[in-house]
Structures are given as structure tokens and as C-alpha cells.
Write a protein that holds these residues in place. Structure first.
Motif, PDB file in Angstrom:
ATOM      1  N   UNK A   2      27.687  32.615 -11.744  1.00 49.52           N
ATOM      2  CA  UNK A   2      28.789  32.459 -10.822  1.00 49.52           C
ATOM      3  C   UNK A   2      28.265  32.162  -9.454  1.00 49.52           C
ATOM      4  N   UNK A   3      26.982  32.557  -9.120  1.00 46.93           N
ATOM      5  CA  UNK A   3      26.691  32.532  -7.610  1.00 46.93           C
ATOM      6  C   UNK A   3      25.197  32.748  -7.500  1.00 46.93           C
ATOM      7  N   UNK A   4      24.267  32.092  -6.744  1.00 44.84           N
ATOM      8  CA  UNK A   4      22.825  32.527  -6.500  1.00 44.84           C
ATOM      9  C   UNK A   4      22.598  32.365  -5.202  1.00 44.84           C
ATOM     10  N   UNK A   5      21.654  33.432  -4.857  1.00 43.32           N
ATOM     11  CA  UNK A   5      21.112  33.498  -3.535  1.00 43.32           C
ATOM     12  C   UNK A   5      19.647  33.102  -3.585  1.00 43.32           C
ATOM     13  N   UNK A  55      24.837  22.674 -12.785  1.00 40.36           N
ATOM     14  CA  UNK A  55      25.819  23.228 -13.853  1.00 40.36           C
ATOM     15  C   UNK A  55      27.068  23.719 -12.934  1.00 40.36           C
ATOM     16  N   UNK A  56      27.241  23.340 -11.566  1.00 39.37           N
ATOM     17  CA  UNK A  56      28.369  23.769 -10.781  1.00 39.37           C
ATOM     18  C   UNK A  56      28.243  25.209 -10.391  1.00 39.37           C
ATOM     19  N   UNK A  57      27.222  25.748 -10.315  1.00 39.89           N
ATOM     20  CA  UNK A  57      27.441  27.302  -9.791  1.00 39.89           C
ATOM     21  C   UNK A  57      26.949  27.291  -8.200  1.00 39.89           C
ATOM     22  N   UNK A 101      29.414  35.127   6.961  1.00 37.48           N
ATOM     23  CA  UNK A 101      30.140  33.950   6.141  1.00 37.48           C
ATOM     24  C   UNK A 101      29.409  33.733   4.978  1.00 37.48           C
ATOM     25  N   UNK A 102      28.353  34.077   4.779  1.00 36.15           N
ATOM     26  CA  UNK A 102      27.882  34.031   3.292  1.00 36.15           C
ATOM     27  C   UNK A 102      28.245  34.921   2.431  1.00 36.15           C
ATOM     28  N   UNK A 103      28.749  36.171   2.922  1.00 38.08           N
ATOM     29  CA  UNK A 103      29.294  37.078   2.062  1.00 38.08           C
ATOM     30  C   UNK A 103      30.769  36.776   1.845  1.00 38.08           C
ATOM     31  N   UNK A 104      31.163  36.252   2.772  1.00 39.18           N
ATOM     32  CA  UNK A 104      32.779  36.047   2.800  1.00 39.18           C
ATOM     33  C   UNK A 104      32.853  34.624   1.738  1.00 39.18           C
ATOM     34  N   UNK A 105      31.961  33.827   1.722  1.00 35.53           N
ATOM     35  CA  UNK A 105      31.890  32.769   0.730  1.00 35.53           C
ATOM     36  C   UNK A 105      31.625  33.242  -0.821  1.00 35.53           C
ATOM     37  N   UNK A 106      30.616  34.181  -0.866  1.00 34.20           N
ATOM     38  CA  UNK A 106      30.367  34.887  -2.071  1.00 34.20           C
ATOM     39  C   UNK A 106      31.776  35.630  -2.552  1.00 34.20           C
ATOM     40  N   UNK A 107      32.573  36.144  -1.753  1.00 32.28           N
ATOM     41  CA  UNK A 107      33.862  36.829  -2.243  1.00 32.28           C
ATOM     42  C   UNK A 107      34.739  35.801  -2.606  1.00 32.28           C
ATOM     43  N   UNK A 108      34.997  34.751  -1.800  1.00 31.80           N
ATOM     44  CA  UNK A 108      35.766  33.521  -2.001  1.00 31.80           C
ATOM     45  C   UNK A 108      35.408  32.997  -3.506  1.00 31.80           C
ATOM     46  N   UNK A 109      34.030  32.862  -3.734  1.00 26.89           N
ATOM     47  CA  UNK A 109      33.557  32.247  -5.075  1.00 26.89           C
ATOM     48  C   UNK A 109      34.185  33.508  -6.184  1.00 26.89           C
ATOM     49  N   UNK A 110      33.970  34.757  -6.017  1.00 25.94           N
ATOM     50  CA  UNK A 110      34.305  35.698  -6.961  1.00 25.94           C
ATOM     51  C   UNK A 110      35.806  35.587  -7.315  1.00 25.94           C
ATOM     52  N   UNK A 111      36.752  35.513  -6.240  1.00 16.17           N
ATOM     53  CA  UNK A 111      38.090  35.499  -6.546  1.00 16.17           C
ATOM     54  C   UNK A 111      38.414  34.496  -7.199  1.00 16.17           C
ATOM     55  N   UNK A 168      18.406  35.846  -6.358  1.00 17.17           N
ATOM     56  CA  UNK A 168      19.145  36.519  -7.152  1.00 17.17           C
ATOM     57  C   UNK A 168      20.323  35.652  -7.445  1.00 17.17           C
ATOM     58  N   UNK A 169      20.852  36.147  -8.910  1.00 15.76           N
ATOM     59  CA  UNK A 169      21.904  35.333  -9.510  1.00 15.76           C
ATOM     60  C   UNK A 169      22.804  36.216 -10.091  1.00 15.76           C
ATOM     61  N   UNK A 170      24.129  35.764  -9.748  1.00 17.34           N
ATOM     62  CA  UNK A 170      25.228  37.096 -10.127  1.00 17.34           C
ATOM     63  C   UNK A 170      25.875  36.176 -11.391  1.00 17.34           C
ATOM     64  N   UNK A 171      26.061  36.941 -12.433  1.00 14.78           N
ATOM     65  CA  UNK A 171      26.725  36.416 -13.460  1.00 14.78           C
ATOM     66  C   UNK A 171      28.010  37.357 -13.886  1.00 14.78           C
TER      67      UNK A 171
END
Length: 405
Positions: free
Chosen positions: A80-83, A108-110, A181-191, A66-69
Motif C-alpha cells: 500500500x505504500x513505499x519509502x 501497480x498504483x502504490x 507531511x510525509x507521515x501525514x500522507x502515509x496516514x491518508x493512504x492507510x485510511x 521500506x514497503x508497507x503491506x
């Protein structure tokens, strides 16, 4: 309006799961964002060229699950994030073959998260634990690219069966500590992304600092050695890199000589590592070995050998962000293949290249044409060609060798 694209590779259900337990869902409910779930096209399809440029770069090595753009309506859409997720027993070959799936993100720093079992030692018949080389490899990736990753354990309460989510019965429990923790990390990245903050700063976040400490505890006891990997030790039986003289002798034994115009950066390195995809050839003829590897390349994209050169690069050779920043040459031994086995894949791409068109009305897709103008055809090559060519300083074939300047 903020829009989030959830691109998936094979599993739309996993993309829905990620959306469900990320903060994007509450943002959508609050009317401050929209979202869509889309399937990633194959690299050689016309629609691949229509993807955002940064996403195409990320997909050079492989497709994460999964890749979130993110699209803020102003800047170009960007990942911005990948699983990456696997439910397989953590055998060494399996994580090695998928190593490249998140390395494209790091280039590429994602940021991303890798979700996998750590301990299925009581599963029958294929039990096992995740070995320390996995953690060592990903620690090197984070260290070199300054890109944070979260390694999340897919928990198993009995070390034989995976703990499954109540609502998504084929996926990890979303309320397990590692997934929280994985979802908390994703949320930090989104913020961070929505605030215009470089996600590299998250390397200083306590969540990632604690993770890296745990990774290093697992990674450096013991540090991986050449002898641990049969596809390295086959041509380096003394558990050490080969000298340049050893390399010349090894090539001479295959009736291959070093070309006079070999690039300086290769010739001056005194350490050489040889990776051989098929290490155990006992009981097989040369024809059988060749046929076996060709079948793997054609049908399975060279798995389980695809991601291994890149993993060995980071574990043993790489010092900086690019393959040029190494203190050891990485030689890929494909001497069980003829050059035509390799070249047939890029020859097929060359035959279809849109740059052959002289008539603008014969261009079937303008984004595809302009992608070839600016990025060349490398993006649409078979993954085996892309990854091996990126990794190698030298590739050996039955008839000779090619090298990369």
C-alpha cells in the motif's frame, strides 16, 4: 484483525522509524491492528516466490527501502505504500540510478515517498543541489500513472550537514515539516486503503496538489534537454532525437543491419534516442571499457547506470503507462559488450529453472514452481537484465542487436 507488514531492504532501523511515526503504532496500541517487520528476500531466493503476488510485481524493478503491506483478513495481502531514502549528496548520477526504485510502485498504483537532501551545496568535498530533472521525471511518473508520490526534503539547516532525529540519529528529524507531511500522507493512504477507497483520489488532496505545484515549479525551469546528459549526447550531439535514417547509418557504422522483421511499432517511429552507459571512454581501450562495465553489472547491479534508461524513458519518450506508448524508440547501446556478457545471466537462470522437473517429488518449492508457470523467470533475473529489457525497444551488442516486439 488488520495486520501491517513492514518489509525493509537492508535497513530494519528505517522500517522501525516508519512504524514509530505512522498511525499504525496507535492502531496497534489500540488493539485494532498488529504488525511485523520483515526483511525482503532476494528475487532469486526460494522465499521470493512466497511473497504476495502484488508485492512481487512491485519488486520487478528494484527494492524500495521500506514497503508497507496490508492484510485485512479477507483480501489478498497487498502493498500500500513505499519509502525510498537516501542521505547522499543529490548528484545527478545518484538519483538517476535509483529512479527505478519507486517506479515499480507507480506501475501497480502504490503511492510512496522519496526522502532525500535538496541542498547540500556547502558540504565538502562533494556538495550539490538536487537538479530540476529529478522533479521533472517524478512529475511525469505521477502524470502518467495517476499515482501520488511525496517528495520530502531531508533538511539541512546549514546546507553542509543533514538534520538528524533525536531518537534515530542516522535518520531525518521526524518533526521536520517535510517529514511530518510525509507521515501525514502515509496516514491518508492507510485510511483510504482501509476504507476501500482508490488511492488515486489522493491526487486531489490539498497536500499532494501543493506538492505537485512545488514540483512543477522546480521541474519546468528549465525543462531537461538531451544535451544535459552525456550518456545521451554521446550519440545525439545535436541535442535532438535521431531520425530513422540516422539510426540506420549509426548501426551501419557498427556493421549492424536492420532485420527485415523489425516490429511495426519500432520501424514507424521517426524519433530515436540512444542511451550509452559509459559515455566517456577517453584513455581506455575497448577491453578496459568492457571489463569496467561487466564489473559494474556483476558487483553493483550496473549502478550508476541501472535506473537511467527508465528515467530517460519517462523524461523524453513515454506518453502512456507502458513502454509501448512512446513516440520515440529507446535504444540501449551495449556495443562495448559481447552478447555473452548479457546472456550469461539468463543462461544461469535457465539452468536452474524448476520447469525442467518431470518428477513432482523433485520440485523443491511449490510456490517457486507455480510462479515460474504463471510469471516465467523474468522476476528472478538479475536486476540489470530485468530493467534494461523492460525499457529497451532495441539493445545493441558488439555482434548484433536484439529487439522487443
Amino acid at each position: 484483525m488488520n495486520h501491517f507488514y513492514f518489509y525493509h531492504h537492508k535497513s530494519k532501523r528505517f522500517a522501525q522509524y516508519v512504524y514509530e511515526f505512522s498511525k499504525v503504532k496507535s492502531m496497534v496500541a489500540g488493539g485494532i491492528a498488529t504488525y511485523s517487520i520483515d526483511n525482503l528476500p532476494d528475487n532469486n531466493s526460494v522465499s521470493f516466490s512466497e511473497l504476495p503476488e502484488e508485492l512481487r510485481k512491485l519488486l520487478f524493478f528494484a527494492k524500495p527501502d521500506v514497503i508497507i503491506c496490508y492484510d485485512n483478513g479477507i483480501s489478498p495481502v497487498s502493498p500500500v505504500f513505499a519509502f525510498e531514502l537516501t542521505n547522499h549528496v543529490p548528484a545527478r548520477d545518484h538519483w538517476l540510478q535509483r529512479f527505478n526504485n519507486l517506479v515499480g510502485c507507480a506501475q501497480i498504483g502504490v503511492p510512496g515517498a522519496y526522502v532525500l537532501p535538496f541542498d547540500l551545496s556547502l558540504r565538502r568535498p562533494f556538495g550539490g543541489k538536487l537538479d530540476s530533472a529529478f522533479f521533472y521525471g517524478y512529475d511525469r511518473v505521477m502524470e502518467i500513472h495517476h499515482t501520488p508520490f511525496y517528495i520530502a526534503e531531508w533538511e539541512s539547516s546549514d546546507r553542509a550537514n543533514l538534520d538528524l532525529d533525536a531518537g534515530y540519529s542516522d535518520l531525518p528529524r521526524h518533526d521536520s515539516k517535510p517529514m511530518e507531511k510525509a507521515f501525514a500522507f502515509l496516514d491518508k493512504v492507510i485510511d483510504a486503503v482501509m476504507s476501500g477507497i482508490n488511492t488515486e483520489i489522493l491526487l486531489q488532496d490539498r497536500l499532494i496538489v501543493d506538492l505537485r505545484n512545488d514540483i512543477r515549479r522546480r521541474a519546468y525551469t528549465p525543462i531537461p534537454q538531451i544535451k544535459d546528459f552525456e550518456r545521451l549526447s554521446k550519440n545525439m550531439p545535436n541535442n535532438d532525437f535521431l531520425s530513422w535514417g540516422d539510426m540506420v547509418a549509426w548501426l551501419s557504422g557498427k556493421s549492424i543491419s536492420i532485420p527485415a522483421n523489425l516490429p511495426d511499432r519500432i520501424a514507424k517511429r521517426q524519433r530515436n534516442m540512444i542511451f550509452t552507459p559509459i559515455a566517456d571512454e577517453r584513455g581506455k581501450t575497448d577491453v578496459q571499457v568492457r571489463d569496467s562495465l561487466n564489473k559494474r553489472i556483476k558487483d553493483k547491479g550496473a549502478d550508476p547506470y541501472l535506473g537511467q534508461p527508465l528515467a530517460f524513458d519517462y523524461i523524453f519518450c513515454r506518453l502512456g503507462k507502458t513502454p509501448y506508448e512512446r513516440d520515440a524508440n529507446l535504444i540501449i547501446d551495449l556495443s562495448m559488450l559481447k552478447f555473452e556478457d548479457f546472456s550469461c545471466y539468463h543462461h544461469k537462470i535457465w539452468n536452474k529453472c524448476p520447469l525442467q522437473n518431470k518428477d513432482i517429488f523433485k520440485i523443491r518449492n511449490v510456490p517457486e514452481y507455480t510462479m515460474y508457470l504463471t510469471e516465467g523467470c523474468v522476476q528472478v533475473m538479475k536486476n540489470f537484465i530485468r530493467v534494461y529489457s523492460f525499457c529497451a525497444d532495441i539493445i545493441i551488442f558488439e555482434e548484433g542487436m536484439i529487439y522487443f516486439s
